[in-house]
Write a protein that holds these residues in place. Structure first.
Motif, PDB file in Angstrom:
ATOM      1  N   ASP A  11       0.823  -1.132   0.163  1.00 38.30           N
ATOM      2  CA  ASP A  11      -0.158  -0.166   0.028  1.00 38.30           C
ATOM      3  C   ASP A  11       0.862   1.235   0.031  1.00 38.30           C
ATOM      4  N   THR A  12       1.927   0.945  -0.412  1.00 35.56           N
ATOM      5  CA  THR A  12       3.051   2.253  -0.672  1.00 35.56           C
ATOM      6  C   THR A  12       2.632   3.281  -1.309  1.00 35.56           C
ATOM      7  N   ASP A  13       2.957   4.763  -0.948  1.00 36.89           N
ATOM      8  CA  ASP A  13       2.529   5.960  -1.632  1.00 36.89           C
ATOM      9  C   ASP A  13       4.062   6.300  -2.392  1.00 36.89           C
ATOM     10  N   HIS A  14       5.044   5.394  -2.439  1.00 35.28           N
ATOM     11  CA  HIS A  14       6.173   5.638  -3.045  1.00 35.28           C
ATOM     12  C   HIS A  14       7.026   6.457  -2.643  1.00 35.28           C
ATOM     13  N   ASP A  15       6.609   7.095  -1.530  1.00 35.80           N
ATOM     14  CA  ASP A  15       7.445   8.260  -0.640  1.00 35.80           C
ATOM     15  C   ASP A  15       7.828   7.620   0.512  1.00 35.80           C
ATOM     16  N   HIS A  16       7.113   6.675   0.931  1.00 35.27           N
ATOM     17  CA  HIS A  16       7.226   6.156   2.181  1.00 35.27           C
ATOM     18  C   HIS A  16       7.232   4.771   2.167  1.00 35.27           C
ATOM     19  N   CYS A  17       8.301   4.077   1.596  1.00 27.66           N
ATOM     20  CA  CYS A  17       8.069   2.495   1.238  1.00 27.66           C
ATOM     21  C   CYS A  17       8.996   1.683   2.070  1.00 27.66           C
ATOM     22  N   PRO A  18       8.210   1.146   3.171  1.00 28.26           N
ATOM     23  CA  PRO A  18       8.954  -0.240   3.953  1.00 28.26           C
ATOM     24  C   PRO A  18       9.269  -1.220   3.058  1.00 28.26           C
ATOM     25  N   ALA A  19      10.198  -1.795   2.970  1.00 25.30           N
ATOM     26  CA  ALA A  19      10.850  -2.726   2.054  1.00 25.30           C
ATOM     27  C   ALA A  19      11.651  -4.064   2.863  1.00 25.30           C
ATOM     28  N   VAL A  20      11.759  -4.968   1.951  1.00 28.28           N
ATOM     29  CA  VAL A  20      12.580  -6.003   2.643  1.00 28.28           C
ATOM     30  C   VAL A  20      13.296  -6.811   1.281  1.00 28.28           C
ATOM     31  N   TRP A  21      14.311  -7.010   1.966  1.00 29.78           N
ATOM     32  CA  TRP A  21      15.612  -7.763   0.773  1.00 29.78           C
ATOM     33  C   TRP A  21      16.185  -8.967   1.670  1.00 29.78           C
ATOM     34  N   VAL A  22      17.132  -9.750   0.928  1.00 33.20           N
ATOM     35  CA  VAL A  22      17.595 -10.936   1.557  1.00 33.20           C
ATOM     36  C   VAL A  22      19.154 -10.695   1.088  1.00 33.20           C
ATOM     37  N   ASP A  23      20.043 -10.795   2.025  1.00 34.44           N
ATOM     38  CA  ASP A  23      21.435 -10.940   1.551  1.00 34.44           C
ATOM     39  C   ASP A  23      21.710 -12.354   1.948  1.00 34.44           C
ATOM     40  N   ALA A  24      21.844 -13.212   0.836  1.00 34.10           N
ATOM     41  CA  ALA A  24      21.992 -14.587   0.725  1.00 34.10           C
ATOM     42  C   ALA A  24      23.655 -14.710   1.054  1.00 34.10           C
ATOM     43  N   GLU A  25      24.302 -13.875   0.691  1.00 31.90           N
ATOM     44  CA  GLU A  25      25.961 -13.857   1.052  1.00 31.90           C
ATOM     45  C   GLU A  25      26.456 -13.402   2.132  1.00 31.90           C
ATOM     46  N   ALA A  26      25.773 -12.763   3.105  1.00 29.50           N
ATOM     47  CA  ALA A  26      26.198 -12.242   4.375  1.00 29.50           C
ATOM     48  C   ALA A  26      26.795 -13.329   5.197  1.00 29.50           C
ATOM     49  N   GLU A  27      27.780 -12.859   5.934  1.00 33.12           N
ATOM     50  CA  GLU A  27      28.261 -14.037   6.891  1.00 33.12           C
ATOM     51  C   GLU A  27      28.020 -13.433   8.327  1.00 33.12           C
ATOM     52  N   PRO A  28      27.867 -14.614   9.186  1.00 33.80           N
ATOM     53  CA  PRO A  28      28.225 -15.940   8.892  1.00 33.80           C
ATOM     54  C   PRO A  28      26.929 -16.886   8.379  1.00 33.80           C
ATOM     55  N   GLU A  29      25.869 -16.052   8.049  1.00 30.80           N
ATOM     56  CA  GLU A  29      24.552 -16.663   7.473  1.00 30.80           C
ATOM     57  C   GLU A  29      23.820 -15.656   6.693  1.00 30.80           C
ATOM     58  N   PRO A  30      22.896 -15.993   5.847  1.00 33.57           N
ATOM     59  CA  PRO A  30      22.137 -15.313   5.102  1.00 33.57           C
ATOM     60  C   PRO A  30      21.520 -14.162   6.293  1.00 33.57           C
ATOM     61  N   GLN A  31      21.019 -13.131   5.707  1.00 37.04           N
ATOM     62  CA  GLN A  31      20.364 -11.933   6.640  1.00 37.04           C
ATOM     63  C   GLN A  31      19.192 -11.253   5.946  1.00 37.04           C
ATOM     64  N   LEU A  32      18.304 -10.871   6.583  1.00 40.61           N
ATOM     65  CA  LEU A  32      17.153 -10.050   5.986  1.00 40.61           C
ATOM     66  C   LEU A  32      17.643  -8.661   6.097  1.00 40.61           C
ATOM     67  N   VAL A  33      17.098  -7.675   5.176  1.00 41.17           N
ATOM     68  CA  VAL A  33      17.647  -6.173   5.203  1.00 41.17           C
ATOM     69  C   VAL A  33      16.136  -5.598   5.193  1.00 41.17           C
ATOM     70  N   VAL A  34      15.773  -4.814   6.192  1.00 37.92           N
ATOM     71  CA  VAL A  34      14.322  -4.267   6.080  1.00 37.92           C
ATOM     72  C   VAL A  34      14.611  -2.940   6.415  1.00 37.92           C
ATOM     73  N   GLN A  35      13.968  -2.216   5.654  1.00 40.21           N
ATOM     74  CA  GLN A  35      13.725  -0.855   5.754  1.00 40.21           C
ATOM     75  C   GLN A  35      12.332  -0.477   6.072  1.00 40.21           C
ATOM     76  N   GLY A  36      12.238   0.539   7.160  1.00 39.07           N
ATOM     77  CA  GLY A  36      10.842   0.751   7.790  1.00 39.07           C
ATOM     78  C   GLY A  36      10.814   2.118   8.265  1.00 39.07           C
ATOM     79  N   TRP A  37       9.675   2.617   9.031  1.00 34.45           N
ATOM     80  CA  TRP A  37       9.870   3.901   9.763  1.00 34.45           C
ATOM     81  C   TRP A  37      10.383   3.949  10.801  1.00 34.45           C
ATOM     82  N   LEU A  38      11.377   4.881  11.241  1.00 33.99           N
ATOM     83  CA  LEU A  38      12.036   5.087  12.589  1.00 33.99           C
ATOM     84  C   LEU A  38      11.036   5.226  13.519  1.00 33.99           C
ATOM     85  N   ALA A  39      11.306   4.193  14.537  1.00 32.65           N
ATOM     86  CA  ALA A  39      10.280   4.373  15.558  1.00 32.65           C
ATOM     87  C   ALA A  39      10.462   5.575  16.369  1.00 32.65           C
TER      88      ALA A  39
END
Length: 84
Positions: A11-39
C-alpha cells in the motif's frame, strides 16, 4: 553484496516505502535487510527495556500488511542457508 529484493509495502505511496531484501551472501549466515519507519522515542524506550539498542542498530516499524513479504524473505534466507 548481492541483495535480493523481495518487495515493498503493497500500500506504499512511493514516498514512504518500507521494504525487505535478503542478503544470501552475508556472513556468517544469510540475513534479512529491512527498511521501515524509524520508531518514535516512546517506542524506542519501551523496546530498550527488553533489549538495549547499541548505536549500530535501529528500532523500526513496518506495517502488518507486509507479513507475507517477510515470510517470503525468511523462506529465501533459509533456502540460501541450506545451500551453503
Amino acid at each position: 553484496m548481492a541483495l535480493r529484493f523481495i518487495g515493498i509495502d503493497p500500500d506504499t505511496d512511493h514516498d514512504h516505502c518500507p521494504a525487505v531484501w535478503v542478503d544470501a551472501e552475508a556472513e556468517p549466515e544469510p540475513q534479512l535487510v529491512v527498511q521501515g519507519w524509524l520508531a518514535d522515542e516512546a517506542t524506542q524506550a519501551a523496546c530498550s527495556k527488553d533489549s538495549p539498542k547499541p548505536d549500530t542498530e535501529a528500532v523500526i516499524r513496518i506495517p502488518a500488511r507486509m507479513v507475507p513479504l517477510i515470510r517470503e524473505a525468511c523462506d529465501a534466507a533459509e533456502r540460501a542457508a541450506e545451500l551453503r
